[in-house]
Design a protein around this motif. Sequence first.
Motif, PDB file in Angstrom:
ATOM      1  N   GLN A   8      44.441  42.148  21.587  1.00  0.00           N
ATOM      2  CA  GLN A   8      44.980  43.511  21.623  1.00  0.00           C
ATOM      3  C   GLN A   8      46.510  43.473  21.776  1.00  0.00           C
ATOM      4  O   GLN A   8      47.041  43.766  22.850  1.00  0.00           O
ATOM      5  N   LEU A  11      48.206  46.721  23.170  1.00  0.00           N
ATOM      6  CA  LEU A  11      47.949  46.859  24.601  1.00  0.00           C
ATOM      7  C   LEU A  11      48.844  45.898  25.380  1.00  0.00           C
ATOM      8  O   LEU A  11      49.412  46.260  26.415  1.00  0.00           O
ATOM      9  N   ILE A  56      42.644  51.097  31.174  1.00  0.00           N
ATOM     10  CA  ILE A  56      42.440  49.800  30.517  1.00  0.00           C
ATOM     11  C   ILE A  56      41.264  49.061  31.152  1.00  0.00           C
ATOM     12  O   ILE A  56      40.422  48.499  30.446  1.00  0.00           O
ATOM     13  N   HIS A  60      38.186  47.866  29.004  1.00  0.00           N
ATOM     14  CA  HIS A  60      38.196  46.452  28.618  1.00  0.00           C
ATOM     15  C   HIS A  60      37.841  45.485  29.736  1.00  0.00           C
ATOM     16  O   HIS A  60      37.813  44.276  29.496  1.00  0.00           O
ATOM     17  N   TRP A  62      39.077  43.370  33.050  1.00  0.00           N
ATOM     18  CA  TRP A  62      40.420  42.878  33.351  1.00  0.00           C
ATOM     19  C   TRP A  62      41.104  42.430  32.062  1.00  0.00           C
ATOM     20  O   TRP A  62      40.518  41.669  31.280  1.00  0.00           O
ATOM     21  N   PRO A  63      42.357  42.861  31.825  1.00  0.00           N
ATOM     22  CA  PRO A  63      43.073  42.432  30.626  1.00  0.00           C
ATOM     23  C   PRO A  63      43.618  41.012  30.809  1.00  0.00           C
ATOM     24  O   PRO A  63      44.749  40.813  31.218  1.00  0.00           O
ATOM     25  N   LEU A  67      42.462  38.717  25.917  1.00  0.00           N
ATOM     26  CA  LEU A  67      42.642  40.085  25.416  1.00  0.00           C
ATOM     27  C   LEU A  67      44.108  40.405  25.127  1.00  0.00           C
ATOM     28  O   LEU A  67      44.419  40.973  24.078  1.00  0.00           O
ATOM     29  N   VAL A  68      45.007  40.058  26.059  1.00  0.00           N
ATOM     30  CA  VAL A  68      46.400  40.494  25.927  1.00  0.00           C
ATOM     31  C   VAL A  68      47.420  39.360  25.979  1.00  0.00           C
ATOM     32  O   VAL A  68      48.614  39.601  25.834  1.00  0.00           O
ATOM     33  N   ALA A  73      48.953  39.655  30.678  1.00  0.00           N
ATOM     34  CA  ALA A  73      48.015  39.532  31.799  1.00  0.00           C
ATOM     35  C   ALA A  73      48.785  39.523  33.115  1.00  0.00           C
ATOM     36  O   ALA A  73      48.364  40.134  34.097  1.00  0.00           O
ATOM     37  N   ALA A  76      49.801  43.101  33.794  1.00  0.00           N
ATOM     38  CA  ALA A  76      48.690  43.875  34.364  1.00  0.00           C
ATOM     39  C   ALA A  76      48.539  43.567  35.841  1.00  0.00           C
ATOM     40  O   ALA A  76      48.342  44.473  36.668  1.00  0.00           O
TER      41      ALA A  76
END
Length: 191
Positions: A8, A11, A56, A60, A62-63, A67-68, A73, A76
């Motif tokens: 993502q 994101l 988020i 999803h 935990w990013p 994912l990111v 991360a 986040a």
Amino acid sequence: MMTAQPQQPDLARELIARAQTSATHRAQRVRNQLDAVQLGQSRHADHANTKVLRRILAEHDWPGHRLVGPVAARAAWSIALHSDDEPDFQRAATTLLQRAVHAGDALIQHWAHLHDRALITSGHEQEYGTQLLLRADGIELCPLRAPESLDERRGSVGLPPIAVALNTVRRRYTSVPHVESTLADALPEAA
């Protein structure tokens, strides 16, 4: 942990931008460089960031790194770390981050910091000694459970001994005008 392209990227960019803006405000706050309006804007931004991260997490989980990516991360994690006005959310984020750690999708050091922060904001003693206060007379640890075994617990999550962490923080903040603040606000990875 994976370091390939994040699933993502949009994101990831949003998380990074939000965390960078908040980090700039926190650094200015620690240095007492914000007027009352700017301080209010900074707190509003932290609240808005919490709301975005809450969405988020709902969509999803935990990013994490897959994912990111690792930078987002970390962003986040920083947003969750500074969600002090919502201790229930902070505790829930800690649980999700712990799951991501167990899945190899997040750093255990980030979990330790967030776990400590959630404990402190809920009125409990921290476990890993990551939460510090900057006072006019120096740096002090926030309340700590079982200080005699602190370095052992820190080692179990890949953190340096507390003496090393405190020396690092002291060196970084010797030129900062002393204002009472939670050091984790400006430099959460120092401890």
